[in-house]
Design a protein around this motif. Structure first.
Motif, PDB file in Angstrom:
ATOM      1  N   ARG A  33       2.519  -5.378   1.837  1.00 23.28           N
ATOM      2  CA  ARG A  33       3.766  -4.723   1.408  1.00 23.28           C
ATOM      3  C   ARG A  33       4.929  -5.713   1.391  1.00 23.28           C
ATOM      4  O   ARG A  33       5.126  -6.487   2.318  1.00 23.28           O
ATOM      5  CB  ARG A  33       4.086  -3.548   2.325  1.00 23.28           C
ATOM      6  N   MET A  69       2.577  -2.535  -3.787  1.00 24.46           N
ATOM      7  CA  MET A  69       3.026  -3.268  -2.606  1.00 24.46           C
ATOM      8  C   MET A  69       4.542  -3.232  -2.439  1.00 24.46           C
ATOM      9  O   MET A  69       5.059  -3.556  -1.372  1.00 24.46           O
ATOM     10  CB  MET A  69       2.559  -4.722  -2.674  1.00 24.46           C
ATOM     11  N   ASP A  84       4.249  -3.843   7.238  1.00 24.57           N
ATOM     12  CA  ASP A  84       3.155  -4.415   6.458  1.00 24.57           C
ATOM     13  C   ASP A  84       1.896  -4.524   7.307  1.00 24.57           C
ATOM     14  O   ASP A  84       1.618  -3.643   8.130  1.00 24.57           O
ATOM     15  CB  ASP A  84       3.578  -5.758   5.864  1.00 24.57           C
ATOM     16  N   ALA A  93       7.867  -1.803  -1.491  1.00 14.57           N
ATOM     17  CA  ALA A  93       8.276  -0.723  -0.594  1.00 14.57           C
ATOM     18  C   ALA A  93       9.362   0.159  -1.188  1.00 14.57           C
ATOM     19  O   ALA A  93       9.478   1.327  -0.825  1.00 14.57           O
ATOM     20  CB  ALA A  93       8.776  -1.313   0.726  1.00 14.57           C
ATOM     21  N   TYR A 139       8.523   3.612  -2.785  1.00 16.37           N
ATOM     22  CA  TYR A 139       7.772   4.474  -1.863  1.00 16.37           C
ATOM     23  C   TYR A 139       8.621   4.970  -0.704  1.00 16.37           C
ATOM     24  O   TYR A 139       8.321   6.012  -0.102  1.00 16.37           O
ATOM     25  CB  TYR A 139       6.569   3.697  -1.312  1.00 16.37           C
ATOM     26  N   LEU A 194       1.350  -1.100   5.577  1.00 15.96           N
ATOM     27  CA  LEU A 194       0.506  -1.406   4.424  1.00 15.96           C
ATOM     28  C   LEU A 194       0.355  -2.914   4.297  1.00 15.96           C
ATOM     29  O   LEU A 194       1.350  -3.625   4.072  1.00 15.96           O
ATOM     30  CB  LEU A 194       1.122  -0.840   3.137  1.00 15.96           C
TER      31      LEU A 194
END
Length: 213
Positions: A53, A66, A9, A68, A71, A50
């Protein structure tokens, strides 16, 4: 060339606690950059940080992106073969709006480890080596902006070390206690100071390839 994927994050992205352009530490200051310097040019370190996240939660305030979980597999596929997967997530799950316990947050990291283990994105279609880093606990005193958002998070974050170690062992991953290597900054009670990034990068390097140090 072995590839290390650092998945996290804002504390992987490099949100700064001191003045920096765009509020972000430079590439050499962020812990993945320190890790790269420690491992040397024989390795390639990929940053996948990110801010905001979460592990498995769609954020109703900051957006579904946001989360995870959806992704992660595309990320692994895009960087394959991934030799080492390093994950440090869970701090954003402490936000009061998610209502998760410290142990539930750790178990949600386990959900991500299942994806990694079944991804066959390591060398030769194997699973990447997995290293779980537990985020350092929040500070009891947080900034006026983060304090209300993270209400109750301090106590939950104190459970991370034990809970993450348990989950890592259950999923065949290695464990690094981030709270023994770093502390959250007094700047806001969540993010890492430059010295903490340096210490974390060195600690991860030692775990990945101790003979190279």
């Amino acid at each position: 060339m072995p590839v290390v994927l650092c998945f996290g994050d804002s504390n992987t992205w490099g949100s700064a606690t001191v003045e920096r352009p765009d509020g972000r530490y430079g590439p050499d200051e962020r812990w993945p950059g320190v890790l790269q310097a420690e491992l040397g040019h024989e390795w390639r370190v990929v940053e996948e940080g990110l801010p905001g996240r979460t592990t498995i939660c769609d954020d109703p305030v900051e957006g579904v992106e946001m989360n995870a979980r959806p992704y992660l597999l595309p990320c692994l596929l895009s960087h394959r073969p991934v030799d080492v997967f390093v994950v440090m997530l869970g701090s954003n799950n402490l936000k009061a709006r998610f209502g998760m316990s410290g142990w539930e947050i750790a178990e949600s990291v386990g959900t991500l480890l299942k994806i990694v283990r079944g991804s066959r994105t390591g060398p030769g279609g194997s699973a990447p080596r997995m290293i779980v880093v537990s985020p350092p606990p929040l500070l009891r005193e947080m900034s006026p902006r983060l304090g209300p958002m993270m209400e109750g998070g301090y106590e939950k974050s104190l459970l991370f070390s034990e809970a993450y170690a348990h989950v890592a062992a259950n999923h065949g991953a290695e464990f690094l206690d981030g709270g023994k290597v770093t502390t959250s900054s007094r700047f806001d009670g969540l993010h890492l100071d430059p010295e903490a990034h340096a210490a974390l990068g060195r600690a991860v390097a030692e775990r990945i390839a101790p003979k190279s140090r």
